[in-house]
Design a protein around this motif. Structure first.
Motif, PDB file in Angstrom:
ATOM      1  N   PHE A 228       0.828  -1.200   0.000  1.00 44.16           N
ATOM      2  CA  PHE A 228       0.000   0.000   0.000  1.00 44.16           C
ATOM      3  C   PHE A 228       0.866   1.254   0.000  1.00 44.16           C
ATOM      4  CE2 PHE A 228      -1.807   3.397   2.629  1.00 44.16           C
ATOM      5  CZ  PHE A 228      -2.938   3.720   1.893  1.00 44.16           C
ATOM      6  N   LEU A 229       1.870   1.276   0.875  1.00 47.96           N
ATOM      7  CA  LEU A 229       2.703   2.472   1.000  1.00 47.96           C
ATOM      8  C   LEU A 229       3.532   2.693  -0.271  1.00 47.96           C
ATOM      9  CD1 LEU A 229       3.682   1.995   4.726  1.00 47.96           C
ATOM     10  CD2 LEU A 229       2.460   3.972   3.792  1.00 47.96           C
ATOM     11  N   ALA A 230       4.000   1.608  -0.888  1.00 47.03           N
ATOM     12  CA  ALA A 230       4.748   1.747  -2.141  1.00 47.03           C
ATOM     13  C   ALA A 230       3.833   2.314  -3.222  1.00 47.03           C
ATOM     14  CB  ALA A 230       5.327   0.401  -2.572  1.00 47.03           C
ATOM     15  N   ALA A 231       2.591   1.819  -3.258  1.00 49.50           N
ATOM     16  CA  ALA A 231       1.631   2.315  -4.260  1.00 49.50           C
ATOM     17  C   ALA A 231       1.306   3.785  -4.003  1.00 49.50           C
ATOM     18  CB  ALA A 231       0.362   1.468  -4.222  1.00 49.50           C
ATOM     19  N   LEU A 232       1.091   4.123  -2.736  1.00 53.46           N
ATOM     20  CA  LEU A 232       0.808   5.512  -2.386  1.00 53.46           C
ATOM     21  C   LEU A 232       1.967   6.402  -2.827  1.00 53.46           C
ATOM     22  CD1 LEU A 232      -0.982   7.588  -0.911  1.00 53.46           C
ATOM     23  CD2 LEU A 232       0.230   7.018   1.196  1.00 53.46           C
ATOM     24  N   SER A 233       3.170   5.922  -2.567  1.00 54.33           N
ATOM     25  CA  SER A 233       4.358   6.651  -2.964  1.00 54.33           C
ATOM     26  C   SER A 233       4.399   6.826  -4.481  1.00 54.33           C
ATOM     27  CB  SER A 233       5.582   5.879  -2.456  1.00 54.33           C
ATOM     28  OG  SER A 233       6.742   6.497  -2.863  1.00 54.33           O
ATOM     29  N   GLY A 234       4.015   5.763  -5.208  1.00 52.59           N
ATOM     30  CA  GLY A 234       3.979   5.834  -6.670  1.00 52.59           C
ATOM     31  C   GLY A 234       2.970   6.850  -7.164  1.00 52.59           C
ATOM     32  N   VAL A 235       1.782   6.854  -6.540  1.00 54.64           N
ATOM     33  CA  VAL A 235       0.751   7.822  -6.927  1.00 54.64           C
ATOM     34  C   VAL A 235       1.261   9.243  -6.707  1.00 54.64           C
ATOM     35  CG1 VAL A 235      -1.530   8.711  -6.328  1.00 54.64           C
ATOM     36  CG2 VAL A 235      -1.169   6.249  -6.504  1.00 54.64           C
ATOM     37  N   LEU A 236       1.840   9.483  -5.522  1.00 49.04           N
ATOM     38  CA  LEU A 236       2.304  10.833  -5.204  1.00 49.04           C
ATOM     39  C   LEU A 236       3.437  11.255  -6.135  1.00 49.04           C
ATOM     40  CD1 LEU A 236       2.182  10.748  -1.304  1.00 49.04           C
ATOM     41  CD2 LEU A 236       0.505  11.686  -2.915  1.00 49.04           C
ATOM     42  N   LEU A 237       4.304  10.302  -6.467  1.00 47.20           N
ATOM     43  CA  LEU A 237       5.412  10.617  -7.370  1.00 47.20           C
ATOM     44  C   LEU A 237       4.882  10.989  -8.759  1.00 47.20           C
ATOM     45  CD1 LEU A 237       8.483  10.709  -7.264  1.00 47.20           C
ATOM     46  CD2 LEU A 237       8.532   8.360  -8.091  1.00 47.20           C
ATOM     47  N   SER A 238       3.837  10.261  -9.188  1.00 50.82           N
ATOM     48  CA  SER A 238       3.297  10.560 -10.522  1.00 50.82           C
ATOM     49  C   SER A 238       2.544  11.888 -10.534  1.00 50.82           C
ATOM     50  CB  SER A 238       2.398   9.421 -11.011  1.00 50.82           C
ATOM     51  OG  SER A 238       1.214   9.369 -10.233  1.00 50.82           O
ATOM     52  N   THR A 239       1.977  12.292  -9.385  1.00 49.85           N
ATOM     53  CA  THR A 239       1.352  13.624  -9.367  1.00 49.85           C
ATOM     54  C   THR A 239       2.435  14.694  -9.476  1.00 49.85           C
ATOM     55  OG1 THR A 239       1.442  13.947  -6.968  1.00 49.85           O
ATOM     56  CG2 THR A 239      -0.518  12.868  -7.845  1.00 49.85           C
ATOM     57  N   GLN A 240       3.588  14.444  -8.854  1.00 50.33           N
ATOM     58  CA  GLN A 240       4.668  15.420  -8.943  1.00 50.33           C
ATOM     59  C   GLN A 240       5.174  15.549 -10.365  1.00 50.33           C
ATOM     60  OE1 GLN A 240       6.683  13.534  -5.391  1.00 50.33           O
ATOM     61  NE2 GLN A 240       7.625  15.550  -5.303  1.00 50.33           N
ATOM     62  N   MET A 241       5.235  14.405 -11.074  1.00 48.13           N
ATOM     63  CA  MET A 241       5.789  14.421 -12.433  1.00 48.13           C
ATOM     64  C   MET A 241       4.714  14.654 -13.481  1.00 48.13           C
ATOM     65  SD  MET A 241       8.365  11.214 -11.976  1.00 48.13           S
ATOM     66  CE  MET A 241       8.284  10.976 -13.726  1.00 48.13           C
ATOM     67  N   GLY A 242       3.449  14.465 -13.091  1.00 52.03           N
ATOM     68  CA  GLY A 242       2.372  14.533 -14.065  1.00 52.03           C
ATOM     69  C   GLY A 242       2.443  13.392 -15.054  1.00 52.03           C
ATOM     70  N   ALA A 243       3.171  12.354 -14.690  1.00 54.68           N
ATOM     71  CA  ALA A 243       3.355  11.245 -15.624  1.00 54.68           C
ATOM     72  C   ALA A 243       3.788  10.005 -14.877  1.00 54.68           C
ATOM     73  CB  ALA A 243       4.417  11.606 -16.663  1.00 54.68           C
ATOM     74  N   ALA A 244       3.719   8.854 -15.577  1.00 53.12           N
ATOM     75  CA  ALA A 244       4.251   7.619 -15.026  1.00 53.12           C
ATOM     76  C   ALA A 244       5.156   6.999 -16.069  1.00 53.12           C
ATOM     77  CB  ALA A 244       3.114   6.663 -14.671  1.00 53.12           C
ATOM     78  N   THR A 245       6.410   6.779 -15.722  1.00 54.35           N
ATOM     79  CA  THR A 245       7.328   6.160 -16.678  1.00 54.35           C
ATOM     80  C   THR A 245       7.565   4.715 -16.259  1.00 54.35           C
ATOM     81  OG1 THR A 245       9.309   6.700 -15.418  1.00 54.35           O
ATOM     82  CG2 THR A 245       8.499   8.377 -16.943  1.00 54.35           C
ATOM     83  N   PRO A 246       7.849   3.831 -17.219  1.00 51.80           N
ATOM     84  CA  PRO A 246       8.031   2.421 -16.859  1.00 51.80           C
ATOM     85  C   PRO A 246       9.252   2.187 -15.963  1.00 51.80           C
ATOM     86  CG  PRO A 246       8.439   2.782 -19.209  1.00 51.80           C
ATOM     87  CD  PRO A 246       7.852   4.043 -18.672  1.00 51.80           C
ATOM     88  N   ASN A 247      10.189   3.111 -15.983  1.00 50.22           N
ATOM     89  CA  ASN A 247      11.381   2.918 -15.159  1.00 50.22           C
ATOM     90  C   ASN A 247      11.291   3.594 -13.802  1.00 50.22           C
ATOM     91  OD1 ASN A 247      13.312   1.192 -16.279  1.00 50.22           O
ATOM     92  ND2 ASN A 247      13.570   2.662 -17.964  1.00 50.22           N
ATOM     93  N   LEU A 248      10.090   4.114 -13.490  1.00 45.54           N
ATOM     94  CA  LEU A 248       9.901   4.809 -12.215  1.00 45.54           C
ATOM     95  C   LEU A 248      10.265   3.881 -11.042  1.00 45.54           C
ATOM     96  CD1 LEU A 248       8.724   7.670 -11.817  1.00 45.54           C
ATOM     97  CD2 LEU A 248       6.568   6.588 -11.184  1.00 45.54           C
ATOM     98  N   GLY A 249      10.955   4.448 -10.053  1.00 45.59           N
ATOM     99  CA  GLY A 249      11.208   3.674  -8.836  1.00 45.59           C
ATOM    100  C   GLY A 249      12.356   2.685  -8.936  1.00 45.59           C
ATOM    101  N   ARG A 250      13.136   2.747 -10.004  1.00 43.15           N
ATOM    102  CA  ARG A 250      14.332   1.896 -10.111  1.00 43.15           C
ATOM    103  C   ARG A 250      15.275   2.202  -8.962  1.00 43.15           C
ATOM    104  NH1 ARG A 250      15.419  -0.636 -15.496  1.00 43.15           N
ATOM    105  NH2 ARG A 250      14.004  -2.331 -14.986  1.00 43.15           N
ATOM    106  N   ASP A 251      15.854   1.206  -8.353  1.00 41.07           N
ATOM    107  CA  ASP A 251      16.821   1.359  -7.249  1.00 41.07           C
ATOM    108  C   ASP A 251      16.190   1.862  -5.954  1.00 41.07           C
ATOM    109  OD1 ASP A 251      18.739   0.570  -8.966  1.00 41.07           O
ATOM    110  OD2 ASP A 251      19.667   2.543  -9.243  1.00 41.07           O
TER     111      ASP A 251
END
Lengths: 329, 504
Positions: A228-251
């Protein structure tokens, strides 16, 4: 030496050496980087670290529980892809800004589901969490590429990408969300039955079973929480970028584990807390931000963090060995 | 014996402090060549600290170490070994995947050119040492395939790779059978005859009186005196050790027992135990006596839901029950204080209070949160009732002495108000003082109406705490004795599988 053991602040710092380090770099950058010590920059640090920070909260739970989750970066990317893509589905085209709601809900559910799968496999097969989530890391990243067709998704609804710039009173909304999550997980860990049993299972699984604790469900809940927290983090990151890239969250799994270990959580389980993890997260955030302000190239951050990681663990070992267990090897 | 009477090793005024603890407070100790010097003291008296100073693992804050007349400073176990001082650990520290030979010379493998291992020399030397120890296995065998006793022999063999001046044995008989003990004692006597000084640490009085020439007693980190074994007795030693006399008698009035709380009928678990039937009444202590491997622990585990029986019946308070898990057992009021408290009973990093409330935290809540008050109330109540010595509830359970750790485990189950309390080897590795306290406690618990099962391999213990004794041999109950009719001889016969005519 006796003085060291009597001063409560110093004693606290010896148990949490990471906070001493946070203090030192905070003072250092305040003095040497021009724009570091300002309300705006400090908020900025919290916002920048909230992505890693949220996952680190979950990782603390999972690691105290005696497991580890390497799949968080991939889960983050998958959730971000869902959040951005689903809001542009035709089914929700007449929903206006409400189209964001099902998208975010679905993204969070996907995160919980991924965590549940990890947890279920670890519970039922008894395979080490390191291996299970290593597999999940590869598998989920693969799913992300399949789902996105190796393309980035862009958020068409501007309300979505504006979200990260919102403030609540003087605080950026992302900082507020992170703050709430810190308090919630801290309470969960230190004040609830689930938290207590999480320590027990990680500290001594056999003793936990003998005390009538059902080990599997606790592990599964923690994996679902980190999902859940990883997904929440992903959602928030995509709001910051206005996008979702397939390489998001590498490392990200590496950054997160670094933060948690810096904070004093043991890889072997049973030991750790959210206060330490918060220190670890802030240490990484302050270093990255401060060095950026001083225009040090980003890869030096890696060199320094790597050294700090080893130094902090060394200090921890020196200060916190018990009277009888202190073998010098 | 050495003519010039120069001690092989001598410690003078050793002081060692740790944060908040003065672990050793001016301790004197010496070993002559060819002497067995026993070191005695309760857990926490400073034995293990002193031992680690001897073996170079700790540096004393004050005091001197003198080896063969030379003042030395040993800062690592390797330096100590070079001086001829060797520690044989209580817990085996072998690499199970390697051969006995590799373990014996671990870290000092003989080499050929280019750093290759000289296997021939290695195996020849190792076999020579094993032969000297009268071992009946070869050095080429993998350690994991050896019995615990033979693994201990490998550990001892390690000590003999150098010219040992002083060998320290730390509780060497903890996991040995009687026959294996005899072999170990022979070896110790051999070493002694070769002029090696032996430091022998043990809780077992009988061993100390059989083996040792002198006895040094520590209490609370302080030196309490050295006695010639020939001129003293167990009473005097115990008094020095715990600062008071022990009352070992049972002078209580005969008690009435209540109704049958646990009834086991023809319980079978193939290969472990067969056709086991017995019952325990409220207010009664039933002792299970037998050799290691007789199936006693396995019966306890079955009653606690950790094993599934293939046939037989278990009745708790008159009702037939299926016990599928520890959780189910706890719900039925069956509690188990396990054999290895560190591995199975306690979460060592966790504090004392949390350990004690572990099986019932789910019931100690206020709203969604744990109730600190309710937890502390339970901890305080059982700390006082069981006289647990800990500076605070925040202390992690791992740093307590064995006796106090055991009391935490017992307190944990008492606070659940069980109907049947099973205690497996309640005093293993626990010092004499705490031991008698725990015996007393078990008697008191029975007096309060608990049904208690005590599994023990120590005859004095079963004789002291039990109202009835069940003797087991090879997974079968050989005989049941009431405490009035039991004799040591008949008990020994029963657990050795000898069916005498008197049994009929």
């Amino acid at each position: 030496m006796a003085y060291f053991y009597q001063n409560p602040l110093l004693r606290w710092l010896m148990r949490n050496p990471i906070w001493g380090f946070v203090l030192i770099i905070f003072i250092f950058f305040s003095l040497s980087a021009d724009h570091f010590f300002s309300e705006r920059n400090l908020m900025n640090i919290v916002v920048q670290t909230s992505t890693i920070g949220l996952i680190a909260l979950g990782m603390t739970l999972v690691m105290i529980n005696g497991n580890i989750d390497l799949s968080v970066g991939a889960t983050l990317a998958l959730a971000a892809a869902f959040a951005v893509d689903v809001q542009s589905w035709a089914a929700f085209s007449t929903w206006g800004n409400w189209q964001i709601l099902p998208a975010v809900c679905l993204a969070l559910l996907v995160g919980i589901l991924m965590g549940a799968i990890n947890g279920f496999i670890v519970w039922k097969t008894g395979v080490d969490a390191f291996i299970v989530t290593l597999g999940a890391m590869l598998g989920i990243r693969g799913l992300v590429f399949v789902y996105t067709g190796e393309q980035s998704f862009y958020a068409m609804n501007f309300a979505y990408s504006d979200f990260s710039f919102m403030t609540i009173g003087p605080f950026p909304v992302l900082a507020v969300i992170f703050g709430i999550a810190v308090l919630a997980v801290h309470w969960l860990l230190s004040r609830t039955v689930h938290g207590r049993n999480t320590y027990a299972v990680g500290g001594n699984r056999e003793a936990a079973v003998n005390a009538g604790i059902r080990v599997g469900p606790h592990m599964m809940i923690n994996f679902m929480l980190i999902g859940f927290l990883a997904a929440l983090s992903g959602v928030l990151l995509s709001t910051q970028m206005g996008a979702a890239t397939p390489n998001l969250g590498r490392d990200y799994e590496l950054w997160v584990i670094t933060a948690v270990v810096l904070g004093g959580t043991k890889l072997t389980g049973g030991k750790g807390d959210i206060i330490g993890t918060l220190g670890g997260v802030l240490a990484i955030g302050i270093l990255r931000n401060g060095m950026n302000l001083m225009q040090v190239p980003a890869f030096y951050v890696y060199v320094i963090l790597g050294s700090i990681l080893i130094a902090v663990l060394f200090l921890d070992k020196r200060f916190n060995r018990t009277a009888d267990g202190g073998l010098r090897l | 014996m050495n003519v010039n009477r120069e001690p092989a090793l001598r410690l003078q005024g050793i002081v060692k402090t740790f944060p908040g603890v003065r672990a050793l407070d001016g301790v004197d100790f010496e070993v002559m060549p060819g002497e067995v010097h026993a070191l005695l003291g309760e857990n926490g008296a400073g034995k293990s600290t002193l031992m680690k100073v001897l073996a170079g693992m700790y540096q004393p804050d004050e005091g001197q170490i003198i080896i063969a007349g030379q003042k030395v400073r040993m800062t690592t176990p390797i330096e100590a070994k070079a001086q001829g001082v060797i520690l044989i650990h209580q817990e085996l520290s072998l690499v199970p995947e390697m051969s006995a030979a590799e373990n014996i010379y671990l870290g000092e493998l003989p080499r050929k050119s280019l750093g290759r291992v000289d296997w021939k020399t290695l195996e020849a030397r190792s076999n020579a040492i094993l032969k000297r120890l009268r071992c009946n296995f070869r050095a080429e065998v993998t350690v994991a395939n050896l019995s615990i006793a033979n693994q201990q022999m490998v550990e001892i063999a390690r000590a003999l790779t150098v010219d040992a001046r002083v060998v320290i044995f730390d509780e060497p008989t903890a996991s040995l059978t009687d026959a294996e003990k005899v072999v170990l004692f022979d070896i110790i006597n051999d070493l002694k005859a070769q002029g090696v000084g032996i430091v022998y640490i043990s809780h077992r009085m009988d061993e100390i009186f059989t083996l040792s020439d002198r006895i040094t007693v520590l209490r609370d980190g302080g030196y309490r005196g050295t006695l010639n074994t020939a001129d003293t007795n167990e009473d005097e030693v115990t008094r020095l050790m715990i600062g008071r006399s022990l009352d070992l008698s049972r002078d209580e009035a005969a008690r009435e027992f209540g109704k049958t709380m646990l009834d086991v009928r023809n319980l079978t678990c193939p290969g472990l135990f067969e056709n086991v039937s017995f019952s325990v009444r409220a207010g009664e202590v039933v002792g299970f006596y037998g050799l290691v491997g007789a199936g006693r622990t396995e019966i306890a585990e079955t009653l606690f839901g950790l094993r599934k029986p293939t046939s037989g019946e278990i009745l708790v308070d008159g009702e037939t029950v299926e016990i599928g898990s520890p959780r189910a057992a706890i719900a039925m009021g069956i509690s188990l204080v396990p054999e290895n408290r560190k591995e199975q009973g306690l979460v060592l990093q966790m504090n004392c209070r949390d350990n004690m409330t572990l099986p019932q935290v789910q019931d100690l809540t206020a709203g969604p949160f744990l109730s600190q008050g309710a937890e502390l109330a339970i901890f305080d109540q059982y700390r006082d009732r069981l006289a647990i010595k800990t500076p605070s509830w925040r202390q992690s359970a791992g740093v307590l002495s064995g006796g106090n750790q055991q009391k935490i485990v017992i307190g944990k189950w008492l606070s659940m108000q069980p109907r049947v309390l099973i205690v497996d080897e309640p005093t293993r590795g626990i010092d004499v003082g705490s031991k008698s306290e725990i015996h007393q406690l078990l008697r008191e618990l029975a007096a309060q109406g608990y049904a208690v099962i005590v599994i023990s391999s120590e005859m004095p213990e079963v004789l002291r705490v039990s109202d009835r004794i069940v003797a087991m041999y090879h997974g079968r109950i050989m005989r049941e004795f009431s405490i009035d009719e039991v004799t040591e001889d008949s008990l020994v016969q029963a657990i050795s599988g000898i069916t005498s005519d008197t049994a009929a």
